[in-house]
Every structure is written in C-alpha cells, then in structure tokens.
Design a protein around this motif. Structure first.
Motif, PDB file in Angstrom:
ATOM      1  N   TYR A  13       0.829  -1.207   0.000  1.00  0.00           N
ATOM      2  CA  TYR A  13       0.000   0.000   0.000  1.00  0.00           C
ATOM      3  C   TYR A  13       0.866   1.262   0.000  1.00  0.00           C
ATOM      4  O   TYR A  13       1.699   1.447   0.887  1.00  0.00           O
ATOM      5  CB  TYR A  13      -0.889  -0.024   1.242  1.00  0.00           C
ATOM      6  N   PRO A  14       0.680   2.154  -0.976  1.00  0.00           N
ATOM      7  CA  PRO A  14       1.452   3.407  -0.992  1.00  0.00           C
ATOM      8  C   PRO A  14       0.770   4.494  -0.171  1.00  0.00           C
ATOM      9  O   PRO A  14      -0.452   4.554  -0.090  1.00  0.00           O
ATOM     10  CB  PRO A  14       1.474   3.783  -2.480  1.00  0.00           C
ATOM     11  N   MET A  15       1.572   5.342   0.426  1.00  0.00           N
ATOM     12  CA  MET A  15       1.051   6.494   1.161  1.00  0.00           C
ATOM     13  C   MET A  15       0.430   7.449   0.140  1.00  0.00           C
ATOM     14  O   MET A  15       1.105   7.858  -0.811  1.00  0.00           O
ATOM     15  CB  MET A  15       2.196   7.168   1.928  1.00  0.00           C
ATOM     16  N   PRO A  16      -0.849   7.806   0.293  1.00  0.00           N
ATOM     17  CA  PRO A  16      -1.529   8.596  -0.739  1.00  0.00           C
ATOM     18  C   PRO A  16      -1.333  10.115  -0.656  1.00  0.00           C
ATOM     19  O   PRO A  16      -1.747  10.827  -1.565  1.00  0.00           O
ATOM     20  CB  PRO A  16      -3.003   8.237  -0.529  1.00  0.00           C
ATOM     21  N   PHE A  17      -0.712  10.605   0.412  1.00  0.00           N
ATOM     22  CA  PHE A  17      -0.581  12.056   0.552  1.00  0.00           C
ATOM     23  C   PHE A  17       0.611  12.408   1.437  1.00  0.00           C
ATOM     24  O   PHE A  17       1.226  11.543   2.046  1.00  0.00           O
ATOM     25  CB  PHE A  17      -1.860  12.662   1.154  1.00  0.00           C
ATOM     26  N   GLY A  18       0.898  13.695   1.487  1.00  0.00           N
ATOM     27  CA  GLY A  18       1.893  14.208   2.419  1.00  0.00           C
ATOM     28  C   GLY A  18       3.333  14.057   1.974  1.00  0.00           C
ATOM     29  O   GLY A  18       3.635  13.754   0.823  1.00  0.00           O
ATOM     30  N   LYS A  19       4.196  14.260   2.922  1.00  0.00           N
ATOM     31  CA  LYS A  19       5.639  14.238   2.702  1.00  0.00           C
ATOM     32  C   LYS A  19       6.115  12.925   2.082  1.00  0.00           C
ATOM     33  O   LYS A  19       7.058  12.901   1.307  1.00  0.00           O
ATOM     34  CB  LYS A  19       6.334  14.462   4.054  1.00  0.00           C
ATOM     35  N   TYR A  20       5.464  11.831   2.435  1.00  0.00           N
ATOM     36  CA  TYR A  20       5.882  10.517   1.967  1.00  0.00           C
ATOM     37  C   TYR A  20       4.937   9.942   0.907  1.00  0.00           C
ATOM     38  O   TYR A  20       4.849   8.726   0.736  1.00  0.00           O
ATOM     39  CB  TYR A  20       6.008   9.557   3.154  1.00  0.00           C
ATOM     40  N   LYS A  21       4.255  10.811   0.185  1.00  0.00           N
ATOM     41  CA  LYS A  21       3.328  10.368  -0.859  1.00  0.00           C
ATOM     42  C   LYS A  21       4.061   9.440  -1.836  1.00  0.00           C
ATOM     43  O   LYS A  21       5.152   9.753  -2.310  1.00  0.00           O
ATOM     44  CB  LYS A  21       2.766  11.575  -1.612  1.00  0.00           C
ATOM     45  N   GLY A  22       3.425   8.287  -2.119  1.00  0.00           N
ATOM     46  CA  GLY A  22       4.006   7.311  -3.037  1.00  0.00           C
ATOM     47  C   GLY A  22       4.916   6.296  -2.372  1.00  0.00           C
ATOM     48  O   GLY A  22       5.204   5.252  -2.940  1.00  0.00           O
ATOM     49  N   LEU A  24       5.863   3.294   0.039  1.00  0.00           N
ATOM     50  CA  LEU A  24       5.111   2.189   0.610  1.00  0.00           C
ATOM     51  C   LEU A  24       5.017   2.366   2.126  1.00  0.00           C
ATOM     52  O   LEU A  24       5.974   2.811   2.771  1.00  0.00           O
ATOM     53  CB  LEU A  24       5.794   0.860   0.287  1.00  0.00           C
ATOM     54  N   LEU A  25       3.865   2.020   2.695  1.00  0.00           N
ATOM     55  CA  LEU A  25       3.675   2.181   4.134  1.00  0.00           C
ATOM     56  C   LEU A  25       4.780   1.484   4.914  1.00  0.00           C
ATOM     57  O   LEU A  25       5.263   2.008   5.909  1.00  0.00           O
ATOM     58  CB  LEU A  25       2.311   1.630   4.561  1.00  0.00           C
ATOM     59  N   ARG A  26       5.186   0.337   4.452  1.00  0.00           N
ATOM     60  CA  ARG A  26       6.233  -0.456   5.119  1.00  0.00           C
ATOM     61  C   ARG A  26       7.522   0.350   5.301  1.00  0.00           C
ATOM     62  O   ARG A  26       8.289   0.121   6.217  1.00  0.00           O
ATOM     63  CB  ARG A  26       6.481  -1.711   4.266  1.00  0.00           C
ATOM     64  N   GLU A  27       7.746   1.312   4.400  1.00  0.00           N
ATOM     65  CA  GLU A  27       8.985   2.092   4.411  1.00  0.00           C
ATOM     66  C   GLU A  27       8.885   3.395   5.204  1.00  0.00           C
ATOM     67  O   GLU A  27       9.872   4.116   5.322  1.00  0.00           O
ATOM     68  CB  GLU A  27       9.390   2.400   2.971  1.00  0.00           C
ATOM     69  N   GLY A  47      -5.950   4.586   7.782  1.00  0.00           N
ATOM     70  CA  GLY A  47      -5.723   4.725   9.222  1.00  0.00           C
ATOM     71  C   GLY A  47      -5.518   3.391   9.906  1.00  0.00           C
ATOM     72  O   GLY A  47      -4.649   3.249  10.765  1.00  0.00           O
ATOM     73  N   MET A  48      -6.311   2.395   9.507  1.00  0.00           N
ATOM     74  CA  MET A  48      -6.181   1.067  10.082  1.00  0.00           C
ATOM     75  C   MET A  48      -4.813   0.473   9.752  1.00  0.00           C
ATOM     76  O   MET A  48      -4.144  -0.097  10.616  1.00  0.00           O
ATOM     77  CB  MET A  48      -7.285   0.157   9.557  1.00  0.00           C
ATOM     78  N   LEU A  49      -4.371   0.649   8.510  1.00  0.00           N
ATOM     79  CA  LEU A  49      -3.064   0.125   8.113  1.00  0.00           C
ATOM     80  C   LEU A  49      -1.928   0.836   8.848  1.00  0.00           C
ATOM     81  O   LEU A  49      -0.991   0.195   9.329  1.00  0.00           O
ATOM     82  CB  LEU A  49      -2.881   0.253   6.600  1.00  0.00           C
ATOM     83  N   LEU A  50      -2.009   2.161   8.933  1.00  0.00           N
ATOM     84  CA  LEU A  50      -0.972   2.922   9.635  1.00  0.00           C
ATOM     85  C   LEU A  50      -0.916   2.542  11.111  1.00  0.00           C
ATOM     86  O   LEU A  50       0.169   2.381  11.679  1.00  0.00           O
ATOM     87  CB  LEU A  50      -1.211   4.420   9.483  1.00  0.00           C
ATOM     88  N   GLN A  51      -2.062   2.404  11.731  1.00  0.00           N
ATOM     89  CA  GLN A  51      -2.098   2.038  13.145  1.00  0.00           C
ATOM     90  C   GLN A  51      -1.551   0.626  13.357  1.00  0.00           C
ATOM     91  O   GLN A  51      -0.818   0.372  14.312  1.00  0.00           O
ATOM     92  CB  GLN A  51      -3.528   2.136  13.685  1.00  0.00           C
ATOM     93  N   THR A  52      -1.873  -0.275  12.454  1.00  0.00           N
ATOM     94  CA  THR A  52      -1.349  -1.636  12.542  1.00  0.00           C
ATOM     95  C   THR A  52       0.164  -1.641  12.413  1.00  0.00           C
ATOM     96  O   THR A  52       0.868  -2.301  13.190  1.00  0.00           O
ATOM     97  CB  THR A  52      -1.985  -2.530  11.455  1.00  0.00           C
TER      98      THR A  52
END
Length: 72
Positions: A13-22, A24-27, A47-52
C-alpha cells in the motif's frame, strides 16, 4: 497477528498524501507513525493500516513483515 491479508497490504500500500506520498507504508519512518499516533490516524483503511504498522513496530514484530516479504 490475526489477518495475513492485512499484513500483505502493509507491504504493497502506498502512502496517498503528504511528505511521503508514493512511499510504501512499510517504508515509512517510525517518527512519522508516532506523529499520527499522537495526532490521530486518518479514518478508514489507511488509518487502520498505519495504526497496525505502528503497533507492529512498537512491539518489535516487524519480523512478521520481513518473513512475509521473503515469501512473496
């Protein structure tokens, strides 16, 4: 961890916005996840993925993602 599909999404899953847009959440760096933990995670699936991911890192369980990544 209860849902392996959720863990797989964390890898893709890619971060869809902000400083880290694009990115991967893992990174995402831990300080960014800590900021969300303090300010509030976004609503919905992101939000669920980020919290996890935050909970996984906080509890030293990142090896779960690493193992899953090796298997794909």
């Amino acid at each position: 961890m209860g849902n392996p599909e959720l863990l797989i999404e964390l890898l893709r899953y890619p971060m869809p916005f902000g400083k880290y847009k694009g990115c991967l959440l893992r990174e995402l760096p831990m300080p960014y996840l800590e900021w969300f933990a303090q300010k509030g995670f976004p609503p919905g699936k992101l939000g669920m993925l980020l919290q996890t991911l935050y909970e996984i890192r906080l509890n030293g369980l990142e090896y779960l993602l690493t193992e899953l990544e090796r298997r794909k």
